[in-house]
Design a protein around this motif. Structure first.
Motif, PDB file in Angstrom:
ATOM      1  N   LYS A  10       7.189  48.287  54.648  1.00 40.33           N
ATOM      2  CA  LYS A  10       6.127  49.308  54.664  1.00 40.33           C
ATOM      3  C   LYS A  10       6.697  50.694  54.348  1.00 40.33           C
ATOM      4  O   LYS A  10       6.061  51.496  53.659  1.00 40.33           O
ATOM      5  N   LEU A  11       7.904  50.958  54.847  1.00 40.54           N
ATOM      6  CA  LEU A  11       8.536  52.267  54.567  1.00 40.54           C
ATOM      7  C   LEU A  11       8.857  52.408  53.080  1.00 40.54           C
ATOM      8  O   LEU A  11       8.637  53.459  52.484  1.00 40.54           O
ATOM      9  N   LYS A  12       9.362  51.323  52.481  1.00 34.23           N
ATOM     10  CA  LYS A  12       9.628  51.339  51.035  1.00 34.23           C
ATOM     11  C   LYS A  12       8.322  51.614  50.287  1.00 34.23           C
ATOM     12  O   LYS A  12       8.274  52.425  49.355  1.00 34.23           O
ATOM     13  N   PHE A  13       7.253  50.932  50.701  1.00 28.67           N
ATOM     14  CA  PHE A  13       5.947  51.097  50.048  1.00 28.67           C
ATOM     15  C   PHE A  13       5.490  52.550  50.137  1.00 28.67           C
ATOM     16  O   PHE A  13       5.047  53.141  49.143  1.00 28.67           O
ATOM     17  N   HIS A  14       5.627  53.153  51.321  1.00 26.83           N
ATOM     18  CA  HIS A  14       5.140  54.530  51.487  1.00 26.83           C
ATOM     19  C   HIS A  14       5.974  55.525  50.694  1.00 26.83           C
ATOM     20  O   HIS A  14       5.432  56.501  50.160  1.00 26.83           O
ATOM     21  N   ALA A  15       7.287  55.269  50.572  1.00 28.25           N
ATOM     22  CA  ALA A  15       8.139  56.157  49.757  1.00 28.25           C
ATOM     23  C   ALA A  15       7.701  56.075  48.293  1.00 28.25           C
ATOM     24  O   ALA A  15       7.576  57.101  47.610  1.00 28.25           O
ATOM     25  N   VAL A  16       7.440  54.850  47.809  1.00 24.26           N
ATOM     26  CA  VAL A  16       7.014  54.696  46.407  1.00 24.26           C
ATOM     27  C   VAL A  16       5.615  55.289  46.211  1.00 24.26           C
ATOM     28  O   VAL A  16       5.321  55.884  45.165  1.00 24.26           O
ATOM     29  N   ARG A  17       4.778  55.176  47.216  1.00 23.66           N
ATOM     30  CA  ARG A  17       3.424  55.734  47.133  1.00 23.66           C
ATOM     31  C   ARG A  17       3.489  57.249  46.882  1.00 23.66           C
ATOM     32  O   ARG A  17       2.759  57.797  46.047  1.00 23.66           O
ATOM     33  N   MET A  18       4.424  57.922  47.593  1.00 23.31           N
ATOM     34  CA  MET A  18       4.598  59.372  47.384  1.00 23.31           C
ATOM     35  C   MET A  18       5.096  59.641  45.965  1.00 23.31           C
ATOM     36  O   MET A  18       4.636  60.556  45.285  1.00 23.31           O
ATOM     37  N   LEU A  19       6.043  58.786  45.530  1.00 24.00           N
ATOM     38  CA  LEU A  19       6.603  58.945  44.177  1.00 24.00           C
ATOM     39  C   LEU A  19       5.501  58.768  43.112  1.00 24.00           C
ATOM     40  O   LEU A  19       5.378  59.569  42.181  1.00 24.00           O
ATOM     41  N   GLN A  20       4.681  57.737  43.266  1.00 19.78           N
ATOM     42  CA  GLN A  20       3.621  57.468  42.275  1.00 19.78           C
ATOM     43  C   GLN A  20       2.587  58.600  42.254  1.00 19.78           C
ATOM     44  O   GLN A  20       2.088  58.967  41.185  1.00 19.78           O
ATOM     45  N   TYR A  42       1.686  54.329  37.723  1.00 21.67           N
ATOM     46  CA  TYR A  42       0.731  55.145  38.490  1.00 21.67           C
ATOM     47  C   TYR A  42      -0.678  54.557  38.378  1.00 21.67           C
ATOM     48  O   TYR A  42      -1.400  54.423  39.385  1.00 21.67           O
ATOM     49  N   LYS A  43      -1.078  54.196  37.175  1.00 20.37           N
ATOM     50  CA  LYS A  43      -2.435  53.656  36.974  1.00 20.37           C
ATOM     51  C   LYS A  43      -2.619  52.351  37.759  1.00 20.37           C
ATOM     52  O   LYS A  43      -3.680  52.085  38.305  1.00 20.37           O
ATOM     53  N   TYR A  44      -1.551  51.555  37.834  1.00 21.25           N
ATOM     54  CA  TYR A  44      -1.582  50.282  38.579  1.00 21.25           C
ATOM     55  C   TYR A  44      -1.775  50.548  40.070  1.00 21.25           C
ATOM     56  O   TYR A  44      -2.607  49.916  40.731  1.00 21.25           O
ATOM     57  N   TRP A  45      -0.989  51.485  40.599  1.00 22.72           N
ATOM     58  CA  TRP A  45      -1.088  51.817  42.029  1.00 22.72           C
ATOM     59  C   TRP A  45      -2.478  52.361  42.349  1.00 22.72           C
ATOM     60  O   TRP A  45      -3.079  52.013  43.361  1.00 22.72           O
ATOM     61  N   LYS A  46      -2.987  53.201  41.437  1.00 20.09           N
ATOM     62  CA  LYS A  46      -4.314  53.810  41.638  1.00 20.09           C
ATOM     63  C   LYS A  46      -5.403  52.724  41.595  1.00 20.09           C
ATOM     64  O   LYS A  46      -6.266  52.662  42.462  1.00 20.09           O
ATOM     65  N   ALA A  47      -5.312  51.850  40.586  1.00 19.80           N
ATOM     66  CA  ALA A  47      -6.329  50.795  40.433  1.00 19.80           C
ATOM     67  C   ALA A  47      -6.350  49.871  41.652  1.00 19.80           C
ATOM     68  O   ALA A  47      -7.404  49.334  42.018  1.00 19.80           O
ATOM     69  N   ASN A  48      -5.199  49.679  42.299  1.00 16.69           N
ATOM     70  CA  ASN A  48      -5.151  48.828  43.498  1.00 16.69           C
ATOM     71  C   ASN A  48      -5.648  49.543  44.756  1.00 16.69           C
ATOM     72  O   ASN A  48      -5.743  48.922  45.822  1.00 16.69           O
ATOM     73  N   GLY A  49      -5.891  50.837  44.634  1.00 16.13           N
ATOM     74  CA  GLY A  49      -6.349  51.612  45.797  1.00 16.13           C
ATOM     75  C   GLY A  49      -5.229  51.977  46.743  1.00 16.13           C
ATOM     76  O   GLY A  49      -5.447  52.456  47.852  1.00 16.13           O
ATOM     77  N   TRP A  50      -3.962  51.746  46.324  1.00 12.64           N
ATOM     78  CA  TRP A  50      -2.817  51.974  47.219  1.00 12.64           C
ATOM     79  C   TRP A  50      -2.513  53.456  47.391  1.00 12.64           C
ATOM     80  O   TRP A  50      -1.779  53.831  48.307  1.00 12.64           O
TER      81      TRP A  50
END
Ligand SMILES: Cc1cc2nc3c(=O)[nH]c(=O)nc-3n(C[C@H](O)[C@H](O)[C@H](O)COP(=O)(O)O)c2cc1C
Length: 239
Positions: free
Chosen positions: A199-209, A222-230
């Motif tokens: 989860k920590l890895k995910f949140h770090a990448v979320r900030m990066l994206q 970025y478009k992939y992360w956005k389309a997934n609602g993440w």
């Protein structure tokens, strides 16, 4: 249940026997898909970065990679087995894992991976069993998998299966069969629990994206992360 197995060698040697021991309790009840490398795997990654930058379908090995990916995504349990070659996994396994760089969390992880369970089996003559397991575990954990059980073995004197003392063979296979018997009782309709480290890895990448998307809203990841609602409230371990 479905099991997808990737074996880092085509040889019917020690890796094969240990993998067979683990699968034994599942035979007859599980649907098992097996890939033997290099014969069933892709060629070497050429570094064209088409998969990461644009579309994995553009890869020269797309047909093979997509076949393996479908089997990985469909499975309830993944089993990856490898001997140690010069302290690491085989070149064939590494070549296969390289093709899934675009599925690492900093790029476009598959949401299905977050709830999966995986087993890694490695063995060596005298050293390199743990570093071989790490080669594989690095990819699985960056794909988003939390539940990864690792079994490593050192043979110490003999590497030809039939010449390994029976007591040693039984000790190794017994450990794997017992683990498989307990894993057979798991309720695979429920996703595995996602660990804090994932989860920590995910949140770090979320900030990066989020930051990359501000610079270039057309950026593929970025478009992939956005389309997934993440980038909003959705999380892959809750889907
Ligand atoms: C190219 C090559 C490299 C190897 N490197 C190591 C090593 O670094 N450490 C080790 O303990 N054994 C090493 N071995 C021995 C194998 O890990 C060992 O024989 C293993 O049991 C082979 O598995 P297999 O029977 O499934 O082929 C190596 C074997 C080969 C062929």
């Amino acid at each position: 249940m479905k099991i997808t197995v990737i074996v880092a060698t085509e040889k019917h040697g020690v890796t094969y026997r240990l993998k067979e021991a683990f699968l034994e309790p599942f035979r007859g009840s599980a649907e098992i898909s097996e890939f033997y490398l290099p014969k069933d795997g892709p060629g070497f990654c050429t570094g064209c970065i088409a998969c990461i930058g644009k579309d994995p379908a553009l890869c020269k090995d797309a047909a093979c990679v997509q076949k393996i990916e479908k089997a990985l995504l469909d499975a309830d349990l993944l089993v990856l087995a490898s001997p140690a070659y010069v302290f690491h996994t085989t070149g064939a396994m590494k070549a296969m894992l390289d093709h899934f760089a675009y599925r690492w969390m900093p790029h476009r992880p598959a949401k299905e991976m977050f709830g999966k369970r995986a087993v890694i089996i490695t063995q060596c003559l005298g050293g390199g069993d743990s570093s071989t397991a790490k080669d594989i575990k690095d990819s699985l954990s960056w794909w988003g998998i939390s539940s990864i059980r690792v079994f490593t073995f050192k043979l110490m004197s003999e590497v030809v299966w039939d010449r390994i003392p029976e007591s040693k063979r039984e000790k190794m296979t017994g450990k794997l069969k017992a683990a498989a018997a307990s894993m057979k009782r798991v309720d695979y309709s429920r996703p595995a629990h996602s660990k804090l480290s994932v989860k920590l890895k995910f949140h770090a990448v979320r900030m990066l994206q989020t930051s990359l998307g501000k610079k270039d809203p057309e950026y593929t990841d970025y478009k992939y992360w956005k389309a997934n609602g993440w980038l909003e409230n959705k999380r892959p371990w809750k889907q």
